[in-house]
Scaffold this active site. Structure first.
Site, PDB file in Angstrom:
ATOM      1  N   GLU A 156       0.827  -1.204   0.000  1.00  0.00           N
ATOM      2  CA  GLU A 156       0.000   0.000   0.000  1.00  0.00           C
ATOM      3  C   GLU A 156       0.869   1.266   0.000  1.00  0.00           C
ATOM      4  O   GLU A 156       0.664   2.175   0.822  1.00  0.00           O
ATOM      5  CB  GLU A 156      -0.957  -0.006   1.192  1.00  0.00           C
ATOM      6  CG  GLU A 156      -1.920  -1.191   1.181  1.00  0.00           C
ATOM      7  CD  GLU A 156      -2.962  -1.130   2.289  1.00  0.00           C
ATOM      8  OE1 GLU A 156      -2.718  -0.433   3.292  1.00  0.00           O
ATOM      9  OE2 GLU A 156      -4.011  -1.784   2.150  1.00  0.00           O
ATOM     10  N   GLU A 180      -5.798  -8.552   0.457  1.00  0.00           N
ATOM     11  CA  GLU A 180      -6.286  -8.588   1.835  1.00  0.00           C
ATOM     12  C   GLU A 180      -7.789  -8.357   1.843  1.00  0.00           C
ATOM     13  O   GLU A 180      -8.288  -7.446   1.179  1.00  0.00           O
ATOM     14  CB  GLU A 180      -5.613  -7.505   2.698  1.00  0.00           C
ATOM     15  CG  GLU A 180      -4.112  -7.621   2.820  1.00  0.00           C
ATOM     16  CD  GLU A 180      -3.500  -6.477   3.627  1.00  0.00           C
ATOM     17  OE1 GLU A 180      -4.263  -5.790   4.362  1.00  0.00           O
ATOM     18  OE2 GLU A 180      -2.279  -6.265   3.533  1.00  0.00           O
TER      19      GLU A 180
END
Length: 502
Positions: A136, A282
């Site tokens: 991220e 995720e």
């Protein structure tokens, strides 16, 4: 699911049985590799825990529960060695703080691949399939720190894999937060990449496409519920029976995951990459630390998601099996709580490897999750507030702040599993958390003015569990998501809950 097109053999090839056999063998091997690279149930294994389970115990747990893929946030050698000949496919990770070095040195990238990929594949029998370059990295909270290094690091790792002869087997990717794309109308069909990183995202997408790598995205419906006032609760879950839904060009969306996922599909399609494969890096639901983070909601969400995966339902724009890694395997009691107190409670299992709730993965665990085997615990002792101590003692507040700053008090507060404790109960929970994380040392239950005492009577009550720590030879903070430990957050939290209960 990837598709392999048929191969038309020429007359000359049909006249050469050996060549035909070798060709067919090659095609079969390629088909098996492609199919195996996207099949099975995956899970994230983060290691930001004060008392982690041994890697061998974790690998056995994964196998006992039928997990066929695991996503790591680093490439720890001891961890990877435990996966030797396990049959579990691995995604290894490169933390964000390594991106600068790898982006600016091809030699550093080659050294990293040699140490963390090549050596484990060639001599260790470890089935590494992906390298996650960063995690991220384009979050707005990073203030653009990794905008200039992510793509070059990605390119250098790819070059290193190619030089090592592993580029056909191991693919590179970048796990991205879903905030890299957006829709001004909230309709998936209006989706596109974020305007401030549009050019960079298209360069990354082209690179992934050119190298046969997937676009990896982390999608969290819980965060939508957590951050958005008046977000419809039912829309966060699968098999939504509420009236909340979204219609877009004839396609009906009854949950936010499908809508979010297809916003990405539209963003890719608009920019000429409509066929690029997508991996959900995720997805999950926490069980504590917030009013909407509980066992019932987590079980409902994760089972709903897994039911869709098992059925191969997909999304309206991509009605095919979703390739995903659940988040996460264990609770992590040393994670930063800056995003919220729920951050330490994403696990399908508690930190000792005990399952939190029934969950069918459609594999070997049709009757529910299987606990870890051979886990050793400390003695059945707890540290609590002494019955003779007074709440008015001036040492209570600083003692609790100290305990929570060093341990984990995120199960305390409104709407949490321990939200109904008395003032004494809150203090006892804080003391015990500190006591357990310090391996039940006698000195860890000696708070000033005889505020604390050790007891052999379990103080757990209702949903609030005063847990006993596991025995662990290794204490580590681990790596997960590039987020660091925040001491100030603990102190702030401790003071906040004390003011609410005292």
């Amino acid at each position: 699911m990837g598709l392999v097109k048929g191969v038309a053999l020429s007359t000359r090839q049909r006249q050469q049985p050996l060549g035909l056999a070798l060709c067919c063998l090659y095609i079969l091997q390629l088909l098996l590799l492609l199919l195996s690279s996207v099949s099975g149930t995956g899970v994230n294994w983060g290691t930001q825990a004060t008392h982690p389970l041994p890697p061998s115990t974790v690998v056995n747990l994964l196998r006992d529960n039928g997990f066929q893929k695991v996503k790591l946030f680093d490439a720890d050698s001891a961890t990877l060695n435990a996966f030797a000949n396990s049959g579990i496919q691995i995604m290894v990770g490169i933390p964000n703080d390594m991106l600068y070095t790898l982006a600016n040195s091809e030699q550093a990238a080659e050294n990293w691949v040699a140490k963390n990929v090549s050596s484990h594949i060639s001599s260790g029998g470890v089935d590494i399939r992906y390298v996650a370059v960063g995690n991220e990295p384009f979050l707005s909270t990073y203030n653009g720190s990794f905008l200039g290094t992510t793509l070059p690091a990605l390119q250098n790792i790819q070059s290193a894999l190619t030089k090592a002869g592993l580029d056909a087997r191991v693919k590179v990717t970048v796990p991205l937060n879903a905030d890299v794309y957006e829709s001004p109308t909230n309709l998936p069909s209006d989706g596109n990449f974020r305007s401030d990183i549009q050019d960079l995202m298209l360069s990354i997408v082209k690179f992934l496409s050119d190298n046969g790598a997937p676009f990896t995205v982390n999608i969290y419906p819980f965060i939508s519920l957590y951050t958005t006032p008046n977000f419809p609760l039912g829309f966060a879950f699968f098999n939504n029976t509420s009236s909340s839904s979204l219609t877009d060009g004839g396609k009906i969306y009854d949950n936010v995951f499908d809508a979010n996922h297809d916003t990405l599909v539209w963003a890719l399609q608009k920019n000429g990459y409509g066929n690029l494969s997508i991996v959900i890096g995720e997805i999950g639901w926490p069980t504590d630390g917030d009013k909407n983070a509980n066992l019932n909601y987590a079980q409902q969400f994760n089972q709903g998601f897994m039911d869709n995966v098992i059925a191969g339902k997909g999304t309206p724009m991509r009605p095919a099996p979703v390739d995903a890694y659940l988040f996460s395997l264990f609770d992590e009691d040393a994670k930063s709580i800056q995003p919220g107190n729920f951050e330490r409670h994403w696990g399908l299992f508690y930190l000792d490897g005990q399952p939190k709730y029934a969950l069918s993965l459609g594999t070997t665990n049709s009757n529910g999750l299987v606990p870890a085997r051979g886990v050793s615990y400390l003695a059945k002792k707890w540290c609590i507030m002494s019955p003779s101590a007074s709440l008015d003692d001036p040492q209570v507040a600083p003692s609790v702040s100290y305990a929570c700053a060093s341990a984990d008090c995120t199960s305390l507060g409104y709407g949490t599993s321990c939200g109904d404790l008395s003032a004494q109960g809150n203090i006892s929970y804080a003391f015990n958390s500190y006591y357990q994380q310090n391996n039940q040392l006698e000195s860890a239950c000696r708070f000033p003015n005889n505020l604390s005492v050790v007891t052999s009577n379990d103080p757990s009550t209702g949903t609030c569990q005063f847990r006993i720590m596991i025995q662990s030879q290794t204490v580590t903070s681990g790596v997960e998501g590039g987020r660091g430990f925040s001491m100030s957050s603990f102190v702030t939290f401790a003071v906040a809950f004390l003011s609410a209960f005292l």
